[in-house]
Motif scaffolding. Sequence first.
Motif, PDB file in Angstrom:
ATOM      1  N   ALA A 109       0.840  -1.205   0.000  1.00 28.86           N
ATOM      2  CA  ALA A 109       0.000   0.000   0.000  1.00 28.86           C
ATOM      3  C   ALA A 109       0.872   1.251   0.000  1.00 28.86           C
ATOM      4  CB  ALA A 109      -0.920  -0.006   1.213  1.00 28.86           C
ATOM      5  N   LEU A 110       1.912   1.243   0.854  1.00 25.17           N
ATOM      6  CA  LEU A 110       2.822   2.393   0.946  1.00 25.17           C
ATOM      7  C   LEU A 110       3.637   2.549  -0.340  1.00 25.17           C
ATOM      8  CD1 LEU A 110       3.979   1.710   4.591  1.00 25.17           C
ATOM      9  CD2 LEU A 110       2.747   3.756   3.860  1.00 25.17           C
ATOM     10  N   MET A 111       4.106   1.425  -0.874  1.00 30.05           N
ATOM     11  CA  MET A 111       4.908   1.473  -2.096  1.00 30.05           C
ATOM     12  C   MET A 111       4.094   1.987  -3.283  1.00 30.05           C
ATOM     13  SD  MET A 111       7.387  -1.481  -3.591  1.00 30.05           S
ATOM     14  CE  MET A 111       8.091  -1.713  -1.980  1.00 30.05           C
ATOM     15  N   ASN A 112       2.838   1.596  -3.302  1.00 29.30           N
ATOM     16  CA  ASN A 112       1.962   2.018  -4.399  1.00 29.30           C
ATOM     17  C   ASN A 112       1.810   3.531  -4.435  1.00 29.30           C
ATOM     18  OD1 ASN A 112       0.192   1.468  -6.610  1.00 29.30           O
ATOM     19  ND2 ASN A 112      -1.543   1.755  -5.276  1.00 29.30           N
ATOM     20  N   VAL A 113       1.597   4.149  -3.259  1.00 29.07           N
ATOM     21  CA  VAL A 113       1.416   5.605  -3.236  1.00 29.07           C
ATOM     22  C   VAL A 113       2.733   6.323  -3.545  1.00 29.07           C
ATOM     23  CG1 VAL A 113       1.789   6.029  -0.757  1.00 29.07           C
ATOM     24  CG2 VAL A 113       0.268   7.513  -2.025  1.00 29.07           C
ATOM     25  N   LEU A 114       3.856   5.766  -3.095  1.00 32.78           N
ATOM     26  CA  LEU A 114       5.158   6.367  -3.412  1.00 32.78           C
ATOM     27  C   LEU A 114       5.404   6.362  -4.927  1.00 32.78           C
ATOM     28  CD1 LEU A 114       7.380   4.850  -0.575  1.00 32.78           C
ATOM     29  CD2 LEU A 114       6.926   7.272  -0.922  1.00 32.78           C
ATOM     30  N   CYS A 115       5.106   5.231  -5.558  1.00 32.04           N
ATOM     31  CA  CYS A 115       5.304   5.126  -7.016  1.00 32.04           C
ATOM     32  C   CYS A 115       4.364   6.055  -7.769  1.00 32.04           C
ATOM     33  CB  CYS A 115       5.109   3.682  -7.472  1.00 32.04           C
ATOM     34  SG  CYS A 115       6.474   2.591  -6.990  1.00 32.04           S
ATOM     35  N   LYS A 116       3.126   6.176  -7.293  1.00 28.99           N
ATOM     36  CA  LYS A 116       2.178   7.071  -7.957  1.00 28.99           C
ATOM     37  C   LYS A 116       2.582   8.534  -7.830  1.00 28.99           C
ATOM     38  CE  LYS A 116      -1.893   4.180  -8.221  1.00 28.99           C
ATOM     39  NZ  LYS A 116      -3.136   3.718  -7.620  1.00 28.99           N
ATOM     40  N   LYS A 117       3.289   8.852  -6.732  1.00 27.25           N
ATOM     41  CA  LYS A 117       3.789  10.216  -6.538  1.00 27.25           C
ATOM     42  C   LYS A 117       5.128  10.429  -7.244  1.00 27.25           C
ATOM     43  CE  LYS A 117       3.125  12.365  -2.589  1.00 27.25           C
ATOM     44  NZ  LYS A 117       3.166  12.678  -1.145  1.00 27.25           N
ATOM     45  N   GLY A 118       5.640   9.364  -7.874  1.00 32.49           N
ATOM     46  CA  GLY A 118       6.901   9.464  -8.612  1.00 32.49           C
ATOM     47  C   GLY A 118       8.133   9.384  -7.732  1.00 32.49           C
TER      48      GLY A 118
ATOM     49  N   GLY B  15       5.889   1.745 -11.563  1.00 32.20           N
ATOM     50  CA  GLY B  15       6.414   3.064 -11.186  1.00 32.20           C
ATOM     51  C   GLY B  15       7.641   3.441 -11.997  1.00 32.20           C
ATOM     52  N   LEU B  16       8.557   2.492 -12.159  1.00 31.52           N
ATOM     53  CA  LEU B  16       9.772   2.742 -12.958  1.00 31.52           C
ATOM     54  C   LEU B  16       9.417   3.006 -14.418  1.00 31.52           C
ATOM     55  CD1 LEU B  16      11.960  -0.070 -11.371  1.00 31.52           C
ATOM     56  CD2 LEU B  16      12.502   2.374 -11.296  1.00 31.52           C
ATOM     57  N   CYS B  17       8.458   2.243 -14.927  1.00 33.27           N
ATOM     58  CA  CYS B  17       8.036   2.427 -16.320  1.00 33.27           C
ATOM     59  C   CYS B  17       7.437   3.812 -16.536  1.00 33.27           C
ATOM     60  CB  CYS B  17       7.022   1.350 -16.714  1.00 33.27           C
ATOM     61  SG  CYS B  17       7.764  -0.278 -16.973  1.00 33.27           S
ATOM     62  N   LYS B  18       6.624   4.251 -15.584  1.00 33.09           N
ATOM     63  CA  LYS B  18       5.993   5.578 -15.695  1.00 33.09           C
ATOM     64  C   LYS B  18       7.025   6.709 -15.655  1.00 33.09           C
ATOM     65  CE  LYS B  18       1.196   4.873 -14.294  1.00 33.09           C
ATOM     66  NZ  LYS B  18       1.042   3.434 -14.362  1.00 33.09           N
ATOM     67  N   LYS B  19       8.175   6.432 -15.039  1.00 31.96           N
ATOM     68  CA  LYS B  19       9.275   7.411 -15.011  1.00 31.96           C
ATOM     69  C   LYS B  19      10.179   7.247 -16.227  1.00 31.96           C
ATOM     70  CE  LYS B  19      10.491   9.663 -11.625  1.00 31.96           C
ATOM     71  NZ  LYS B  19      10.314  11.071 -11.236  1.00 31.96           N
ATOM     72  N   GLY B  20       9.839   6.276 -17.089  1.00 27.15           N
ATOM     73  CA  GLY B  20      10.635   6.049 -18.298  1.00 27.15           C
ATOM     74  C   GLY B  20      11.904   5.263 -18.048  1.00 27.15           C
ATOM     75  N   LEU B  21      12.039   4.677 -16.834  1.00 25.74           N
ATOM     76  CA  LEU B  21      13.255   3.933 -16.475  1.00 25.74           C
ATOM     77  C   LEU B  21      13.095   2.464 -16.852  1.00 25.74           C
ATOM     78  CD1 LEU B  21      13.706   5.614 -12.967  1.00 25.74           C
ATOM     79  CD2 LEU B  21      14.962   6.170 -15.055  1.00 25.74           C
TER      80      LEU B  21
ATOM     81  N   VAL C 166      -0.403  -8.013 -15.448  1.00 27.37           N
ATOM     82  CA  VAL C 166      -0.258  -6.616 -15.000  1.00 27.37           C
ATOM     83  C   VAL C 166       1.194  -6.163 -15.156  1.00 27.37           C
ATOM     84  CG1 VAL C 166      -0.520  -5.030 -13.048  1.00 27.37           C
ATOM     85  CG2 VAL C 166      -2.184  -6.861 -13.384  1.00 27.37           C
ATOM     86  N   THR C 167       2.128  -7.036 -14.780  1.00 28.52           N
ATOM     87  CA  THR C 167       3.557  -6.721 -14.897  1.00 28.52           C
ATOM     88  C   THR C 167       3.933  -6.480 -16.359  1.00 28.52           C
ATOM     89  OG1 THR C 167       3.776  -8.450 -13.201  1.00 28.52           O
ATOM     90  CG2 THR C 167       5.800  -7.432 -14.007  1.00 28.52           C
ATOM     91  N   TYR C 168       3.530  -7.406 -17.217  1.00 29.03           N
ATOM     92  CA  TYR C 168       3.850  -7.276 -18.643  1.00 29.03           C
ATOM     93  C   TYR C 168       3.195  -6.026 -19.255  1.00 29.03           C
ATOM     94  CZ  TYR C 168       6.001 -11.920 -18.804  1.00 29.03           C
ATOM     95  OH  TYR C 168       6.837 -12.990 -18.622  1.00 29.03           O
ATOM     96  N   ASN C 169       1.981  -5.730 -18.829  1.00 28.29           N
ATOM     97  CA  ASN C 169       1.287  -4.548 -19.363  1.00 28.29           C
ATOM     98  C   ASN C 169       2.044  -3.261 -19.040  1.00 28.29           C
ATOM     99  OD1 ASN C 169      -0.718  -6.125 -20.439  1.00 28.29           O
ATOM    100  ND2 ASN C 169      -2.248  -5.652 -18.887  1.00 28.29           N
ATOM    101  N   ALA C 170       2.604  -3.193 -17.839  1.00 23.15           N
ATOM    102  CA  ALA C 170       3.376  -2.003 -17.440  1.00 23.15           C
ATOM    103  C   ALA C 170       4.578  -1.810 -18.356  1.00 23.15           C
ATOM    104  CB  ALA C 170       3.824  -2.134 -15.990  1.00 23.15           C
ATOM    105  N   LEU C 171       5.296  -2.898 -18.609  1.00 21.11           N
ATOM    106  CA  LEU C 171       6.476  -2.837 -19.498  1.00 21.11           C
ATOM    107  C   LEU C 171       6.065  -2.508 -20.931  1.00 21.11           C
ATOM    108  CD1 LEU C 171       8.258  -5.994 -18.085  1.00 21.11           C
ATOM    109  CD2 LEU C 171       9.168  -3.675 -17.961  1.00 21.11           C
ATOM    110  N   MET C 172       4.988  -3.136 -21.376  1.00 22.22           N
ATOM    111  CA  MET C 172       4.516  -2.910 -22.736  1.00 22.22           C
ATOM    112  C   MET C 172       4.078  -1.459 -22.948  1.00 22.22           C
ATOM    113  SD  MET C 172       1.965  -5.452 -24.740  1.00 22.22           S
ATOM    114  CE  MET C 172       2.835  -6.863 -24.119  1.00 22.22           C
TER     115      MET C 172
END
Length: 657
Positions: free
Chosen positions: A227-236, A266-272, A293-299
């Motif tokens: 839960a904590l990691m999810n909000v951190l990633c969403k905040k970048g 989160g990494l994908c959304k940052k372009g990393l 879900v994992t593959y969709n993020a990378l794709m």
Amino acid sequence: MGSRQLESFVTERCRSGTLTVTEACHLFDRLLTTRDPAPTIYPFNHLFTTLVRMNNLTNHYPTIFSLFNQLTQTNQISPNVYTYNILINCCMRVDRIGLAFVLLGRALKEGPGSNPGVFNPLLKGLCKDSRIHEAAAIVLDKMPKLGCTPDLFSYNTLMNGICKMGQIGKAEELVDYMVSKGLQPDVVTYTTLIDGLCKKGLLDKATQILQCMISKDLEPNVVTYNALMNVLCKKGEIEKAEELLDFMVSKRVQPDIVTYSILIDGLCKKGLLDKATQILQCMISKDLEPNVVTYNALMNVLCKKGEIEKAEELLDFMVSKGVQPDIVTYSILIDGLCKKGLLDNANQMVQCMISEGLEPDVVTYNALMDVLCKKGEIENAEKLLSFMVSKAVQPDIVSYTILIDGLCKKGLLDKANQMVQYMISKGLEPNVVTFNVLMDMLSKKGEIEKAEELLDFMVSKGVQPDLVTYNILIDGLCKKGLLDTAYQMVQCMISKGLEPDVVTFNALMDMLCKKGEIEKAEELLDFMVSKAVQPDIVSYTILIDGLCKKGLLHKAEQILQCMISKGLEPDVVTFNALMDMLCKKGEIEKAEELLDFMVSKGVQPDIVTYNVLIDGLRKKGLLHKAEQILQCMISKGLEPNVVTYNALGCTAQTKRN
């Protein structure tokens, strides 16, 4: 077979996973007719549980209640709390809440109703249906009045429902209330509250709850950390998320598939992408297989970077690993293909998706509609809108906004307004993006007053302008030469809590340069940097063009060097500004050298580049060379335009003389 042997046999069959409805009914009848001694309630509960867990529960749930009625009519075997728990849970799963209350009433009458286990499945079902008020009334009022003390599961179920409704204040009050009743919150209680706070973006408060939880010797579990990691990633805040991953591992809490999927997304959304791929490999090395879900993020990140071939390769790889693509997978790929203008490939992907039994949804159709509009095929886009409706897929605000934008770009403002009215008639209110599309069209047509009227109208409809809205208006005002009004609009924007960005400053700088106020433009560049707004290629090109038009070539070259030193490569527009200045000064050789230099930098000349050079050569009387440049331009697939013909017309006249 004796009574106890039959009970054991029934239990084994229920655990086998191969029991059918027919066999379950047969075993039930055998149990019911067994005597000396009569069977206990437990094998009946096993049968009820197995029947409830079977697929297609909606088809056979009447059988379950028919069996229950037979059981109660014997007057020999009494249902216990678990029986009622199973059956009430069944009612909630098939949306028979009225029957659930009937069973609850019966349980209260016969005795087991004093156990919270009878109430809990009802609470779970009510919360799932967002009937929080009713669930709260049962926990806080009805259960105590009926002599049934809610247990931790009761409170946690209610807490989960309250948090999912976003009522965090009430959730915190519930924690205090349960403590006042002598019931200590557990890991589930705190994790539910932390998850609710995180979903509201209240990270600091969630962290406080985490510390409170640890102080009570309750160790957070993987769900808490996720839960904590999810909000951190969403905040970048990816670095903090990675630190949290290390911390949870140090606490011997093993990350699961959800943990890694959150971090990869989160990494994908940052372009990393490289780092995301490393996390994927780490996950696989720990025997955690990536899911869809994992593959969709990378794709998604591959498609956004335009690397469609790699995205398609990833699709093949995930299928080879036994992971089936879902509607999201195909929508990501279709959108990526559409953004590359590969409409035929996108349509093929749609057919592939349908062949897999997945029907296109509104996201899929929106991607196709967007590419049609971008290609100017408005009629085809409108046909697609009609087709999706015929397939019972309802267009959303995005669908209509895409079409409105396409109509505006074709200059069909009246038709765009008609589409807005049609959209409203369907119960969809225009959002800020819709208004921005219309405003941009008005601004580009120079109808600034109408654009400002539209601003007032959108505010009256409760739609707040965003940074894009103000930038459209500021740019429109600047292009009309209304610099003072543009500055007023900037002040208005700031008063609304919106800080100017590079687009805002570029519009103002362009206006200053066009008015020949180069010093003010340079001051504005310094000011934007002081406000931590980094100039982009457009900013420097505007200033270079302004300096060139003032004949300040040396200063323009200094700005060019400054731009390059900041890692910004000049584009064709930048080179064209410099070339135009050189040609106007008659420095044709330098202009030709600049042409060679830009090509060496991988910047392809456009029609403007060649026109500038042809005009410069003509003015120097180098007609033969001008014609050579013309032939070179045509060989590059660039068709001469009216500017080219004007220059060549002069050449022909000179020749005749």
